[in-house]
Enzyme design. Structure first.
Site, short mmCIF file in Angstrom:
data_model
loop_
_atom_site.label_atom_id
_atom_site.label_comp_id
_atom_site.label_asym_id
_atom_site.label_seq_id
_atom_site.Cartn_x
_atom_site.Cartn_y
_atom_site.Cartn_z
N LYS A 55 0.82 -1.22 0.00
CA LYS A 55 0.00 0.00 0.00
C LYS A 55 0.85 1.26 0.00
CE LYS A 55 -4.02 -1.89 2.25
NZ LYS A 55 -4.66 -2.09 3.53
N ARG A 56 2.06 1.15 0.52
CA ARG A 56 2.93 2.32 0.55
C ARG A 56 3.35 2.77 -0.85
NH1 ARG A 56 7.19 0.19 3.58
NH2 ARG A 56 5.77 -1.43 4.21
#
Ligand code: GLU
Length: 462
Positions: free
Chosen positions: A240-241
């Site tokens: 997700k980063r």
């Protein structure tokens, strides 16, 4: 006939990596005039939810990818699984195992002490005595005890798995009778007539087990294509980063479905150096055997570039509808919306950009960027602006950007100055900053009265 499937477990949202394998499966079925089917793998009641399944299906609706047959829900197929488990028991290809948890733990410790791979030792495989009391048995399948299992993979080539290294008589039904993952996947793929299984290579180690099930039930083994993962720029698994992984987040950010599909098809697959593919082109050109053997790299700039392309080529009606549906941004009553959309479509990477830029134009600036003011309001800037305003005030029938452009041109000619001399202070007056779309467009959209009002305010306040 080629039949492919996508089989998400509804534990959360539809992941873009999952969508990519779904797209590959969809394209391959379409290309062969076959079928693409969705199967919801919702047997794990603790982790699966109806809501997550609905979310996944919504994503498919958004993308325009649909199942050619009724969607299969594993949770509704318990009777089928039990029937095949019984068949294996009857044929002596599976058996009850009465090992207790304590016994299993002891076995594992013993193996670890000997530095052996923890595995079931087959002690109930040919058991014919009286079962111990008080133990609810699991059901194990009789897997081969030696040799190799070969996965013929359409991307990676043939991969041999040594039975000794990775297989034992694995559990196909838990003590409560519920079937296990690898068993149901194999049964479903076989019964649904899946000919080509395209999935992430994180599933590769499951495939030999599934082949054991196919063989035990006398089902034909399908073709497999294990697709390498998507990595970030650092070569790590996408997280997700690195950007959104939830497909529907892309919708919220203002990406068009065809841009996302085009982006994903190019992650791990290529056709020469072509970048833009319509769905029809993807269908006619895609072949899973052309998928790269190595991981592909997620690159959001590429997605932005594709999205800008598709936005530019979308009709204003469509963009207007999406702005309203996805962002609650309503343009329908604006008489210059065509001029606005024509201009903003050229500059936007996302639909959200269009909303932001449109708002910057339609609302008077709430503040003036001090740096821009310093740069734009030098020397006789105010005088020029005043002159422009007065010239503009006398004009009638200003309808198109070219009409406003002509007024600017007139002042530029009269004063023998460069365009920037008028453009910069005018821009700061109208938008509060430098940069943004053409001033002729801005003035056309807000109209003569509002243009004059914004200039007056800037003249007063700056
Ligand atoms: N349900 C599995 C998952 O969501 C996919 C199973 C498969 O494709 O065989 O990862």
């Amino acid at each position: 006939m080629v039949v492919t499937r996508f089989a998400p477990s509804p534990t959360g949202y539809l992941h873009i990596g999952g969508l990519r394998t779904a797209l590959f499966s969809y394209l391959w079925a379409r290309k062969n005039g076959g079928k693409f089917v969705l199967r919801i793998e919702d047997t794990d009641k603790a982790r699966n939810s109806e809501e997550a399944a609905q979310k996944i299906l919504q994503a498919f609706t958004w993308l325009g990818l649909s199942s050619d047959e009724e969607i299969v829900y594993q949770s509704q197929r318990d009777d089928i699984y039990r029937k095949y488990i019984q068949q294996l028991l009857d044929e002596n290809k599976a058996y009850y195992c009465y090992m207790t948890k304590e016994e299993l733990d002891a076995l594992r410790e013993e193996q670890q002490a000997k530095k052996e791979r923890p595995r079931y030792d087959g002690r109930y495989r040919d058991f014919s005595g009286t079962p111990p009391k008080g133990v609810e048995p699991v059901i194990r399948i009789k897997a081969p005890t030696s040799g190799t299992i070969t996965v013929h993979d359409g991307i990676k080539g043939s991969i041999e798995f040594k039975v000794e290294d990775m297989l034992d008589d694995f559990i196909i039904a838990r003590s409560d009778g519920s079937p296990t993952y690898n068993f149901v996947v194999a049964v479903d793929d076989a019964l649904m007539g899946i000919t080509d299984v395209i999935r992430g290579d994180d599933h590769l180690s499951n495939t030999p087990k599934q082949i054991v099930v196919y063989n035990a039930l006398g089902f034909e083994v399908p073709k497999f294509y294990h697709v390498p993962m998507i990595h970030n720029a650092q070569g790590k698994k996408l997280s997700k980063r690195d950007g959104a992984t939830d497909v529907m987040e892309y919708k919220k950010m203002g990406y068009l479905p065809e841009a996302l599909l085009n982006f994903l098809v190019r992650l791990g697959w290529s056709h020469g150096d072509q970048e833009i593919f319509s769905l029809e082109e993807m269908v006619s050109l895609f072949d899973p055997s052309d998928i790269n053997r190595s991981a592909s790299i997620y690159n959001v700039e590429k997605l932005d570039w594709l999205n800008a392309h598709y936005i530019k080529n979308s009709s204003n009606e469509r963009i207007e509808r999406l702005l309203e549906e996805d962002f609650g941004f309503i343009l329908s009553s604006h008489d210059k919306k065509e001029v606005l959309l024509d201009a903003l479509k050229e500059r936007a990477k996302t639909l959200k950009d269009i909303v932001d830029m449109a708002q910057e134009i339609l609302n008077p600036p709430s503040q003036y960027d001090p740096k821009a003011v310093k740069k734009a309001f030098k020397a006789d800037a105010k005088e020029i602006l005043e002159d422009f305003k007065n010239t503009l005030a006398q004009k009638e029938s200003l309808h198109l950007p070219v009409d406003y452009h002509d007024v600017m041109e007139e002042v530029v000619q009269k004063r023998q100055i460069g365009f920037g001399k008028i453009g910069q202070p005018l821009r700061v007056s109208l938008l509060g900053k430098l940069g943004g779309p053409g001033l002729d467009v801005v003035m056309t959209v807000i109209g003569k009265e509002e243009t004059i009002a914004r200039i007056d305010k800037a003249l007063r306040e700056l």
